[in-house]
Design a protein around this motif. Structure first.
Motif, PDB file in Angstrom:
ATOM      1  N   LYS A 116      28.244  23.692   6.506  1.00 33.12           N
ATOM      2  CA  LYS A 116      27.319  22.959   7.393  1.00 33.12           C
ATOM      3  C   LYS A 116      28.045  21.819   8.085  1.00 33.12           C
ATOM      4  CE  LYS A 116      22.924  23.820   7.745  1.00 33.12           C
ATOM      5  NZ  LYS A 116      22.890  24.461   9.063  1.00 33.12           N
ATOM      6  N   ASN A 144      27.908  27.771   9.416  1.00 29.45           N
ATOM      7  CA  ASN A 144      26.496  27.641   9.800  1.00 29.45           C
ATOM      8  C   ASN A 144      26.271  26.205  10.300  1.00 29.45           C
ATOM      9  OD1 ASN A 144      23.461  27.212   7.873  1.00 29.45           O
ATOM     10  ND2 ASN A 144      23.631  28.096   9.912  1.00 29.45           N
ATOM     11  N   GLU A 146      25.249  22.662  12.034  1.00 26.25           N
ATOM     12  CA  GLU A 146      23.939  22.010  12.091  1.00 26.25           C
ATOM     13  C   GLU A 146      23.812  21.236  13.403  1.00 26.25           C
ATOM     14  OE1 GLU A 146      21.199  22.208  10.073  1.00 26.25           O
ATOM     15  OE2 GLU A 146      20.447  21.125  11.805  1.00 26.25           O
ATOM     16  N   ILE A 163      19.762  29.288  15.162  1.00 25.16           N
ATOM     17  CA  ILE A 163      20.479  29.231  13.884  1.00 25.16           C
ATOM     18  C   ILE A 163      21.749  30.047  14.089  1.00 25.16           C
ATOM     19  CG2 ILE A 163      20.432  29.962  11.464  1.00 25.16           C
ATOM     20  CD1 ILE A 163      17.262  29.607  11.755  1.00 25.16           C
ATOM     21  N   TYR A 180      16.757  30.712   5.862  1.00 29.65           N
ATOM     22  CA  TYR A 180      15.883  30.132   6.881  1.00 29.65           C
ATOM     23  C   TYR A 180      14.597  30.925   7.079  1.00 29.65           C
ATOM     24  CZ  TYR A 180      19.980  27.362   8.024  1.00 29.65           C
ATOM     25  OH  TYR A 180      21.041  26.496   7.963  1.00 29.65           O
ATOM     26  N   VAL A 187      18.354  33.822  15.593  1.00 34.42           N
ATOM     27  CA  VAL A 187      19.579  33.733  14.791  1.00 34.42           C
ATOM     28  C   VAL A 187      20.703  34.363  15.612  1.00 34.42           C
ATOM     29  CG1 VAL A 187      20.737  34.473  12.665  1.00 34.42           C
ATOM     30  CG2 VAL A 187      18.291  33.864  12.616  1.00 34.42           C
TER      31      VAL A 187
END
Ligand SMILES: NC(=O)c1ccc[n+]([C@@H]2O[C@H](COP(=O)([O-])OP(=O)(O)OC[C@H]3O[C@@H](n4cnc5c(N)ncnc54)[C@H](O)[C@@H]3O)[C@@H](O)[C@H]2O)c1
Length: 456
Positions: A116, A144, A146, A163, A180, A187
């Protein structure tokens, strides 16, 4: 799912609480003892509106530990540790490397490591090569990034624009997408390096918009145009949009400055001179210096002048002072001999022991005071560096009476009613804003500022 989160900062703690509220059994590891102590009392260790309530609601589904090895078996472990700037502007990956090492050493086989933290493009591939692959434990690594904004982090967690899941293995990408579930957002699946690049490219483009509109604002001052109207007209084009077109003293905070520097550095070490980004960074730096220059002109020098700087948090709604424009301007003014009083309703400074209380001397000539009135009392000039509602909605007529001549207001966020303040008798200065000058209001001849003496 059983989820672990490493690092209870602005990102990690919001993610952990959000995941717990989303139904996942979540454990968060935080190494900093004072943050840990607050967490154990179910209180957020920093200001993020609504987060205390989320922590309470998460209840048993969110537990707190002090290290990765206490997490127990997890299906996914999210790393959300800090990635500050290194000495040359590169991303300092010390915390990331340490966290990955700890996870690889202690995680159960089959755990997915979810990055993240914002790490420069190419980092994930290197971490896999160095730590994850040699462990041969069936661990997977997924990027992934943020995109949440401090001050609006809970909203952004629940309603992300997208996402991004960067992975080499489909099963690992599936598992991260599953974290999520219940959140309605597209996504986007990519490889690891592209996911990393998306985060940097997005921040760099937002920073570019800010520096661009600041350049236009500076030019508006020279040609006699009004930036408010110009930005409105530009923003009405749906290809451009109205966001990030607010002229001012530039961006600060925990992301844009360090991420633009890190991307510039990444380009350079890959043999590419990212000239546009270099200019964006330089323009941002210059916007802050312009304030010092203007005050020097308007006050006829800075030594012994009394200046109030309002706003140390890099934006309203947060207590975060990382790369705070207000703080840098205040320090520079004090470095030139001004007597500077700073005030912020929420900002936490590592060297002043927390939110406002009694006056604290931060450095010679630089005092943090406990109220707006204390800051502006006897000040010859006020710099609004953060558009807190308390400043925008202040009784400026009362502040006028507290201040001393020539009563300059440098509105570094273009957030005040320029015409109203000018009519009250203030010498109002915005960024790219045209204001009819009050009579007899010519600038005083500037004292020259010797380079290099300004940083306190
Ligand atoms: N703050 C934002 O608005 C934001 C938004 C998007 C992305 N990001 C990125 O997310 C990352 C985290 O940012 P932040 O603002 O939350 O940082 P932060 O500095 O507030 O929090 C990081 C936390 O991690 C803890 N930590 C470090 N190593 C640890 C370890 N081995 N074990 C346990 N705890 C450990 C630190 O003590 C600290 O509390 C950064 O890469 C940042 O660029 C931040």
């Amino acid at each position: 799912m059983r989820v672990g989160v490493v690092g209870a900062g602005y990102v990690g703690l919001v993610a952990a609480a959000g995941l717990a509220l989303g139904g996942h059994q979540t454990v968060i590891a935080e190494a900093n003892p004072s943050r840990l102590a607050r967490l154990r009392e179910r209180r957020a260790p920093f200001l993020e509106p609504g987060l205390d309530e989320w922590l309470r609601r998460a209840g048993e589904r969110l537990s707190v530990v002090s290290s990765v090895r206490e997490m127990g078996p997890r299906d996914a472990i999210m790393i959300a540790v800090g990635t500050p700037s290194g000495v040359s502007g590169q991303g300092d990956l010390t915390q990331v490397r340490q966290a990955v090492e700890e996870v690889v050493r202690t995680a159960a086989p089959g755990t997915v490591i979810v990055m993240k933290s914002t790490v420069p493009p190419g980092t994930g591939r290197e971490l896999v090569r160095q730590y994850v692959a040699p462990a041969r434990r069936g661990l997977a690594y997924v990027s992934n990034p943020e995109f949440l904004r401090e001050g609006k982090a809970l909203h952004d967690w629940l309603h992300p624009d997208r996402i991004v899941v960067g992975a080499e293995e489909a099963w690992a990408a599936e598992r991260v997408a599953e974290l999520y579930r219940g959140i309605d957002a597209p996504v986007l699946r990519t490889d690891i390096t592209s996911a990393e690049m998306i985060k940097y490219a997005a921040n760099a483009l937002l920073a570019t918009k800010i520096s661009f509109i600041n350049e236009i604002a500076n030019l508006c001052e020279l040609v006699g145009a009004h930036i408010d109207d110009v930005a409105t007209g530009v923003g009405m084009d749906p290809r451009l949009g109205p966001h990030f077109l607010q002229a001012g003293i530039g961006y600060g905070g925990s992301c844009f400055p360090k991420d633009t520097r890190a991307l510039y550095f990444t380009a350079a070490v890959n043999g590419y001179a990212f000239e546009l980004l270099r200019a964006v960074i330089e323009v941002n730096r210059r916007q802050r210096i312009r304030v010092v220059h203007r005050l020097n002109t308007l006050l006829g020098g800075l030594a012994e002048r009394s200046v109030a700087v309002l706003g140390l948090a890099f934006k309203p709604g947060t207590d975060d002072t990382r790369e705070s424009p207000g703080l840098e301007i205040a320090r520079t003014l004090a470095g030139y001999g001004a007597k500077v009083q700073v005030y912020d309703p929420a900002a936490v400074l590592p060297d002043s022991g927390g939110p406002p209380g009694s006056p604290v001397v931060l450095s010679p000539g630089l005092v943090r005071v406990a109220s707006l009135e204390d800051a502006v009392r006897s000040a010859q000039a006020v710099v609004v560096a953060t558009e807190w509602p308390e400043f925008v909605e202040a009784d400026w007529e009362r502040l006028y009476r507290l201040m001393a001549a020539p009563r300059v207001v440098f509105d570094g966020r273009n957030c005040l009613d320029a015409a109203r303040l000018a009519a009250m008798g203030f010498r109002y200065v915005g960024v790219g804003r045209r204001v009819a000058p009050a009579t007899g209001d010519a600038d005083v001849a500037p004292a020259s500022l010797a380079e290099g003496t300004g940083g306190a």
